[in-house]
Design an enzyme around this catalytic site. Structure first.
Site, PDB file in Angstrom:
ATOM      1  N   ALA A 149       0.944  -1.124   0.030  1.00 25.23           N
ATOM      2  CA  ALA A 149       0.003  -0.062   0.156  1.00 25.23           C
ATOM      3  C   ALA A 149       0.987   1.087  -0.203  1.00 25.23           C
ATOM      4  O   ALA A 149       1.818   1.318   0.633  1.00 25.23           O
ATOM      5  CB  ALA A 149      -0.779  -0.068   1.301  1.00 25.23           C
ATOM      6  N   GLU A 198      -3.477 -12.227  -0.337  1.00 31.03           N
ATOM      7  CA  GLU A 198      -2.688 -12.235   0.591  1.00 31.03           C
ATOM      8  C   GLU A 198      -3.220 -13.140   1.716  1.00 31.03           C
ATOM      9  O   GLU A 198      -3.942 -12.788   2.595  1.00 31.03           O
ATOM     10  CB  GLU A 198      -2.443 -11.034   1.301  1.00 31.03           C
ATOM     11  CG  GLU A 198      -1.717  -9.935   0.371  1.00 31.03           C
ATOM     12  CD  GLU A 198      -1.180  -8.774   0.938  1.00 31.03           C
ATOM     13  OE1 GLU A 198      -1.379  -8.263   2.079  1.00 31.03           O
ATOM     14  OE2 GLU A 198      -0.652  -7.803   0.253  1.00 31.03           O
TER      15      GLU A 198
END
Length: 281
Positions: free
Chosen positions: A188, A252
């Site tokens: 991110a 993930e």
């Protein structure tokens, strides 16, 4: 001989005169006929002539089209050109790049939807949001780890809270390694990481460090146990397989997000992502 010629002389004279008169009469008739014809042609009305619509004097003698005789008069007409539509900018139109809103201004307040703190590619946290690790979330993880250990699985939260500054250096390092497009799939940008909220944990199994941060962890006993039991302790698998277009991040198997109350169970039972459950785009 002479007497006969005298008798015949008047006849000859009359015949000669008759011939002359006949020639004169025929000549007069012919002259009058030609004169009458010439007068008729000169006085023919203009509107009796063939007309060509939309033609001009110059066009009448020069224009022709393919397939028509060359001596035909063809009007030249210009095709009507429609005005090209002017593209008007759309109000509130935004450009999305790798799931992020291009040019988005830094957040000044965190985003809550139905009381749930949302941190994703479109809803960042302010740079100064720094509450550290959420104690309720940490207590929930510890309780979950005890339950897993009872079944022979030793869970480890190897990454929890991250500050805005730390996420900046981490993201920049991934971009330098793999490029921005690829890095945006698994790391991110600063302000957009759930780890900054203190509610997210990267979880692995002790002794299986080689599988940390890999999709293979999801196939292990520990990974499967988490998928089926994490919601009982308030956690959801935040980035499930096949949901990259919705969450913005690749699958993930190690990233779990804490939710208060029984919301994690509701999301789990619905079989959807947090964005889908809350109706977020």
């Amino acid at each position: 001989m002479n007497s006969n010629q005298k008798k015949n002389s008047p006849f000859v004279v009359i015949a000669s005169i008759s011939c002359v008169l006949l020639i004169a009469i025929l000549g007069s008739v012919y002259y009058k006929y030609n004169t009458a014809q010439s007068t008729t042609n000169e006085q023919e009305p203009i509107d009796s002539l063939p007309l060509v619509e939309n033609s001009t004097p110059a066009e009448s003698t020069t224009q022709s089209t393919e397939g028509a005789p060359s001596n035909d008069i063809v009007p030249k007409t210009e095709p009507v050109k429609e005005a090209e539509p002017t593209e008007q900018p759309k109000e509130n139109e935004v450009e999305i790049v790798n799931g992020y809103i291009e040019g988005q201004q830094p957040a000044t307040e965190p985003t809550y939807v139905n009381g749930v703190l949302i941190v994703n590619k479109k809803n960042p946290l302010p740079a100064d949001y720094d509450k550290g690790e959420d104690p309720t979330a940490k207590a929930a993880f510890d309780k979950m780890a005890v339950a897993a250990k009872a079944e022979g699985i030793e869970l480890v939260a190897f990454s929890g809270y991250r500050s805005y500054e730390y996420q900046t250096s981490l993201y920049d390092r991934y971009v330098a390694k793999d490029g921005k497009g690829e890095a945006d799939r698994y790391s991110a940008r600063p302000g957009h990481s759930e780890h900054q909220s203190g509610l997210a944990f990267d979880i692995g199994e002790k002794g299986r460090e080689d599988l940390w941060l890999t999709s293979a962890f999801g196939e292990t006993k520990a990974g499967q146990w988490l998928v089926n039991n994490a919601h009982k302790h308030g956690f959801i698998l935040r980035y499930p397989k096949g949901k990259e277009e919705i969450t913005g991040f690749m699958y993930e198997s190690w990233h779990f997000r804490y939710l208060d109350g029984d919301l994690a169970t509701k999301v789990y039972e619905a079989g959807v992502t947090l964005e889908e459950y809350l109706g977020l785009e």
